[in-house]
Design a protein around this motif. Structure first.
Motif, PDB file in Angstrom:
ATOM      1  N   MET A  36       0.862  -1.180   0.000  1.00 21.92           N
ATOM      2  CA  MET A  36       0.000   0.000   0.000  1.00 21.92           C
ATOM      3  C   MET A  36       0.900   1.231   0.000  1.00 21.92           C
ATOM      4  SD  MET A  36      -2.912  -1.185   2.747  1.00 21.92           S
ATOM      5  CE  MET A  36      -4.044   0.130   2.309  1.00 21.92           C
ATOM      6  N   ALA A  37       0.356   2.326  -0.515  1.00 23.96           N
ATOM      7  CA  ALA A  37       1.108   3.576  -0.528  1.00 23.96           C
ATOM      8  C   ALA A  37       0.153   4.755  -0.484  1.00 23.96           C
ATOM      9  CB  ALA A  37       1.973   3.665  -1.782  1.00 23.96           C
ATOM     10  N   ALA A  38       0.605   5.832   0.142  1.00 22.24           N
ATOM     11  CA  ALA A  38      -0.127   7.103   0.127  1.00 22.24           C
ATOM     12  C   ALA A  38       0.430   7.895  -1.043  1.00 22.24           C
ATOM     13  CB  ALA A  38       0.094   7.851   1.426  1.00 22.24           C
ATOM     14  N   VAL A  39      -0.460   8.419  -1.882  1.00 23.72           N
ATOM     15  CA  VAL A  39      -0.020   9.178  -3.054  1.00 23.72           C
ATOM     16  C   VAL A  39      -0.728  10.526  -3.109  1.00 23.72           C
ATOM     17  CG1 VAL A  39       0.541   7.090  -4.365  1.00 23.72           C
ATOM     18  CG2 VAL A  39      -1.718   8.096  -4.607  1.00 23.72           C
ATOM     19  N   GLY A  40      -0.011  11.526  -3.595  1.00 24.02           N
ATOM     20  CA  GLY A  40      -0.549  12.880  -3.685  1.00 24.02           C
ATOM     21  C   GLY A  40      -1.289  13.105  -4.988  1.00 24.02           C
ATOM     22  N   LYS A  80       7.644   5.624  -9.861  1.00 27.48           N
ATOM     23  CA  LYS A  80       7.276   6.451 -11.020  1.00 27.48           C
ATOM     24  C   LYS A  80       6.768   7.821 -10.558  1.00 27.48           C
ATOM     25  CE  LYS A  80       4.077   6.665 -14.890  1.00 27.48           C
ATOM     26  NZ  LYS A  80       2.897   6.149 -15.511  1.00 27.48           N
ATOM     27  N   LEU A  81       5.883   7.822  -9.569  1.00 24.94           N
ATOM     28  CA  LEU A  81       5.336   9.084  -9.078  1.00 24.94           C
ATOM     29  C   LEU A  81       6.417   9.966  -8.465  1.00 24.94           C
ATOM     30  CD1 LEU A  81       1.957   7.884  -7.523  1.00 24.94           C
ATOM     31  CD2 LEU A  81       2.281   9.123  -9.671  1.00 24.94           C
ATOM     32  N   LYS A  82       7.306   9.364  -7.686  1.00 24.94           N
ATOM     33  CA  LYS A  82       8.393  10.133  -7.075  1.00 24.94           C
ATOM     34  C   LYS A  82       9.273  10.762  -8.148  1.00 24.94           C
ATOM     35  CE  LYS A  82       8.918   7.770  -2.635  1.00 24.94           C
ATOM     36  NZ  LYS A  82       9.804   6.926  -1.818  1.00 24.94           N
ATOM     37  N   LYS A  83       9.531  10.006  -9.195  1.00 23.57           N
ATOM     38  CA  LYS A  83      10.355  10.504 -10.302  1.00 23.57           C
ATOM     39  C   LYS A  83       9.706  11.724 -10.960  1.00 23.57           C
ATOM     40  CE  LYS A  83      13.225   8.358 -13.788  1.00 23.57           C
ATOM     41  NZ  LYS A  83      13.472   7.162 -14.570  1.00 23.57           N
ATOM     42  N   GLU A  84       8.368  11.753 -10.961  1.00 23.36           N
ATOM     43  CA  GLU A  84       7.609  12.865 -11.538  1.00 23.36           C
ATOM     44  C   GLU A  84       7.431  14.020 -10.551  1.00 23.36           C
ATOM     45  OE1 GLU A  84       3.850  11.332 -12.855  1.00 23.36           O
ATOM     46  OE2 GLU A  84       4.770   9.799 -14.115  1.00 23.36           O
TER      47      GLU A  84
END
Length: 138
Positions: A36-40, A80-84
């Protein structure tokens, strides 16, 4: 469970036993490795951007969602999100994809256990608000 206890819908013993059986059913199910992960992201953005086997699981706020799915897929999505430059952080979930379709496999065993430890369920009070179960079905 905590809300049920605070609302007097569950006794102290029922809350503890329900938590125990939830954990035991998850452990005995031998679920595939999950994460699981929290995403913005907003809920809509998350629905559009999640890989096919990762699901938006918890709508935490206007722009924060918890996602759930296979461990490798969740980790790849986070990277992927962190990279963006999008906020993304793994959530410690003991290797379980809670709030995903993988959890459906524990439903029969958990339901049978809960029927035994909560023999006389009490209706929820008016303090409960649920968007997943219409009030007409409480």
């Amino acid at each position: 469970l905590a809300c049920g206890y605070a609302d007097n819908s569950l006794s102290h013993e029922e809350a503890i036993l329900a938590a125990y059986w939830r954990g035991r059913c998850v452990k005995e199910a031998k679920l595939p490795p999950g994460g699981m992960a929290a995403v913005g992201l907003t809920w809509e953005e998350c629905k559009q951007r999640c890989p096919p086997n990762v699901v938006p699981a918890c709508h935490n706020s206007e722009d924060t969602v918890t996602v759930s799915g296979p461990l490798d897929s969740v980790n790849e999505f986070v990277a992927k999100l962190k990279k963006e430059g999008v906020f993304a952080k793994e959530v410690r979930s003991a290797g379980v994809a809670f709030h995903s379709h993988y959890m459906a496999s524990i439903a029969p065993a958990l339901f049978n256990a809960l029927k035994k430890v909560i023999p006389h369920p009490k209706p929820r009070s008016a303090r409960w608000i649920s968007t997943s179960i219409p009030e007409s079905q409480w």
